[in-house]
Design an enzyme around this catalytic site. Structure first.
Site, PDB file in Angstrom:
ATOM      1  N   PRO A   1      -3.684  -0.087  18.898  1.00  0.00           N
ATOM      2  CA  PRO A   1      -3.438  -0.506  17.518  1.00  0.00           C
ATOM      3  C   PRO A   1      -3.647   0.591  16.460  1.00  0.00           C
ATOM      4  O   PRO A   1      -3.423   0.355  15.290  1.00  0.00           O
ATOM      5  CB  PRO A   1      -4.432  -1.646  17.305  1.00  0.00           C
ATOM      6  CG  PRO A   1      -5.470  -1.460  18.331  1.00  0.00           C
ATOM      7  CD  PRO A   1      -4.826  -0.771  19.484  1.00  0.00           C
TER       8      PRO A   1
ATOM      9  N   TYR B   1      -8.762   5.751   7.869  1.00  0.00           N
ATOM     10  CA  TYR B   1      -8.844   6.101   9.302  1.00  0.00           C
ATOM     11  C   TYR B   1      -9.805   7.288   9.391  1.00  0.00           C
ATOM     12  O   TYR B   1      -9.530   8.350   8.832  1.00  0.00           O
ATOM     13  CB  TYR B   1      -7.486   6.520   9.840  1.00  0.00           C
ATOM     14  CG  TYR B   1      -6.497   5.386  10.038  1.00  0.00           C
ATOM     15  CD1 TYR B   1      -5.807   4.844   8.957  1.00  0.00           C
ATOM     16  CD2 TYR B   1      -6.253   4.861  11.300  1.00  0.00           C
ATOM     17  CE1 TYR B   1      -4.903   3.805   9.131  1.00  0.00           C
ATOM     18  CE2 TYR B   1      -5.337   3.829  11.486  1.00  0.00           C
ATOM     19  CZ  TYR B   1      -4.676   3.318  10.390  1.00  0.00           C
ATOM     20  OH  TYR B   1      -3.770   2.286  10.567  1.00  0.00           O
TER      21      TYR B   1
ATOM     22  N   TYR C   1       4.435   6.005  10.426  1.00  0.00           N
ATOM     23  CA  TYR C   1       3.523   4.904  10.105  1.00  0.00           C
ATOM     24  C   TYR C   1       4.259   3.832   9.292  1.00  0.00           C
ATOM     25  O   TYR C   1       4.161   2.642   9.587  1.00  0.00           O
ATOM     26  CB  TYR C   1       2.332   5.434   9.307  1.00  0.00           C
ATOM     27  CG  TYR C   1       1.185   4.443   9.181  1.00  0.00           C
ATOM     28  CD1 TYR C   1       1.248   3.385   8.266  1.00  0.00           C
ATOM     29  CD2 TYR C   1       0.046   4.549   9.965  1.00  0.00           C
ATOM     30  CE1 TYR C   1       0.216   2.478   8.149  1.00  0.00           C
ATOM     31  CE2 TYR C   1      -1.005   3.643   9.842  1.00  0.00           C
ATOM     32  CZ  TYR C   1      -0.902   2.607   8.932  1.00  0.00           C
ATOM     33  OH  TYR C   1      -1.933   1.689   8.827  1.00  0.00           O
TER      34      TYR C   1
ATOM     35  N   LYS D   1       1.357  -0.621  15.101  1.00  0.00           N
ATOM     36  CA  LYS D   1       2.746  -0.793  15.543  1.00  0.00           C
ATOM     37  C   LYS D   1       3.009  -2.074  16.336  1.00  0.00           C
ATOM     38  O   LYS D   1       4.160  -2.476  16.480  1.00  0.00           O
ATOM     39  CB  LYS D   1       3.139   0.405  16.432  1.00  0.00           C
ATOM     40  CG  LYS D   1       3.322   1.672  15.657  1.00  0.00           C
ATOM     41  CD  LYS D   1       4.534   1.599  14.743  1.00  0.00           C
ATOM     42  CE  LYS D   1       4.390   2.585  13.596  1.00  0.00           C
ATOM     43  NZ  LYS D   1       4.713   2.001  12.319  1.00  0.00           N
TER      44      LYS D   1
ATOM     45  N   HIS E   1       0.861  -1.195   0.000  1.00  0.00           N
ATOM     46  CA  HIS E   1       0.000   0.000   0.000  1.00  0.00           C
ATOM     47  C   HIS E   1       0.891   1.236   0.000  1.00  0.00           C
ATOM     48  O   HIS E   1       1.837   1.309   0.775  1.00  0.00           O
ATOM     49  CB  HIS E   1      -0.907   0.019   1.243  1.00  0.00           C
ATOM     50  CG  HIS E   1      -2.142  -0.818   1.085  1.00  0.00           C
ATOM     51  ND1 HIS E   1      -3.237  -0.677   1.890  1.00  0.00           N
ATOM     52  CD2 HIS E   1      -2.443  -1.808   0.204  1.00  0.00           C
ATOM     53  CE1 HIS E   1      -4.179  -1.518   1.499  1.00  0.00           C
ATOM     54  NE2 HIS E   1      -3.718  -2.237   0.479  1.00  0.00           N
TER      55      HIS E   1
END
Ligand code: FAS
Ligand code: PHB
Length: 388
Positions: free
Chosen positions: A291, A198, A381, A295, A72
């Site tokens: 979460p 998100y 990220y 990570k 991604h």
């Protein structure tokens, strides 16, 4: 039984450590309290950082990952009326991969050549402040067992016994419990998005993730104490549609049959030192992250990426330098990931205070409107280089 490293826990940290040690000709034995089937069936993480993918590939564990995983370029951040894509590859030249923890676990078990003793109980870690530590346990039939080793690796997750072996006078712990949990579902339906969404919403956070072209993984922020049975499938899909912006700019969330439903509490936990004598902690045994930053699994992999060479140098070359630095080197990344996970969690989860909601929206506008802000989120990220 005698070995060089006794590993407690056959999750990703323990099994990856056993794999890396075997590749360095260091003997290891793994003790696991659950059955192999139970460990294999646990649905957990879904995202691998570039650093994790690189490490697994270099350890000969990348074939199925690269064949069946999905690279991604980034993620979407959303709030009512707005959806913005952060392209990590454009921003920082690194990407992430969608590849479930269950798949990583399967690859580790298939590649494993170390001895794994499943369904043990009453595991006791002894003598770690000497050069002759050992572990006692009862096997699946209740027979006593003992493993004498040169080092013990505590990879027994957030509820294992290893952490408590570090004397209270030596250990420092930090903990933060968040005032909300995640209700997670697995659904037999094609994802309604190409990359993760998100979403901030006045009703609460939502996340659209996935496992394959035909399996979606989605989460909803729910109050602590929620049980999965409180939410019907229909209610879950309706609320996901609201929070993820179904109908916004023509986008639609396609529901489907829910095959798993569970509630995950959210907390941050860190314990240092991650090394005490001949005991070395790795993974959730030493730290827990909410979460939201994806990570948990990646941090376990990063710990082991540092621990394996440290134990190899100590036990094969009698060189303690890396082992002496392990706690500090690993803890630096633990705190970086703990901060990022806290930041993503507090930016995206709604609370009772309207002032906080304005701060959250301002952060979201900044990280989606400023290249510097977006790059900061992206490098955390996608994962800073191991050893950062
Ligand atoms: P693990 O907990 O995976 O493994 C520890 C092992 O030790 C377990 O198999 C356990 O049975 C064993 N053990 C415990 N006590 C023992 C004893 N006394 N003797 C022997 N063995 C013992 N992370 C994300 O990034 N994204 C997510 O969506 C996500 N979802 C999660 C959902 C849940 C319900 C949980 C609990 C965690 C989730 N995580 C998620 C975090 C998770 O992925 C962990 O970070 C990851 O499993 C860490 O791996 P380990 O450190 O190996 O710990
Ligand atoms: C998942 O796919 O399970 C997942 C993805 C990203 C997260 C958390 C969980 O931040």
């Amino acid at each position: 039984m005698r070995t060089q490293v006794a590993i407690i826990g056959a999750g990703p940290a323990g099994m990856l450590l056993a794999h890396l040690l075997r590749r360095a000709d260091v003997d290891a034995v793994v003790l696991e309290t659950r059955s192999q089937e139970y460990v294999a069936s646990r649905i957990r993480a879904g995202i691998l950082e570039q650093s994790s993918v690189d490490l697994l590939t270099s350890a000969g564990l990348g074939d199925r990952l690269r064949a069946e995983g999905f690279p991604h370029r980034g993620i979407y951040l959303q709030w009512p009326g707005e959806r913005h894509h952060l392209d990590f590859v454009d921003l920082i030249g690194r990407s992430v991969w969608v590849y479930g923890q269950t798949e990583v676990q399967k690859d580790l078990v298939n590649a494993n050549t170390a001895s794994v003793v499943y369904e043990v109980s009453d595991v006791q870690v002894r003598n770690v402040d000497s050069s002759a530590p050992y572990v006692t346990y009862l096997d699946a039939e209740g027979r006593p067992g003992r493993i004498d080793a040169s080092a013990i690796a505590g990879c027994d997750g957030s509820f294992g016994p290893s952490r408590a072996v570090v004397p209270a006078s030596v250990a420092t712990t930090w903990e933060r419990t968040y005032p909300y949990s995640w209700l997670g579902i697995l659904a037999d339906v094609a994802p309604s998005t190409d990359e993760l969404i998100y979403a901030w919403h006045p009703h609460g956070f939502a996340l659209h993730s996935m496992r394959s072209p035909s399996v979606s993984r989605l989460y909803l922020q729910v109050p602590n104490g929620t049980s999965a049975g409180d939410w019907s499938d229909q209610r879950i899909w309706d609320e996901l549609a609201t929070r993820l912006g179904h109908g916004q700019d023509g986008w639609k969330l396609t529901p489907g049959p829910v095959t798993d439903k569970s509630v995950l509490p959210m907390r941050s936990f860190v314990q240092t030192p991650m090394r005490y004598g001949r005991l070395f902690l790795a993974g959730d045994a030493a730290h827990i992250v909410p979460p939201t930053g994806a990570k948990g699994l990646n941090l376990a992999i990063a710990d082991v990426a540092l621990l394996a060479p440290a134990l190899t140098a100590l036990l094969r070359n009698n060189d303690p330098a890396l082992a002496d630095r392990y706690g500090d080197d690993a803890s630096r990344r633990v705190w970086r990931c703990t901060h990022f996970s806290w930041w993503m969690t507090t930016m995206l989860h709604i609370g009772d205070d309207p002032f906080d909601a304005q701060l959250q929206l301002s952060q979201l506008r900044w990280v989606t409107g400023s290249e510097a802000g977006a790059a900061g989120l992206a490098e955390n990220y996608a994962g800073l280089p191991i050893g950062f």
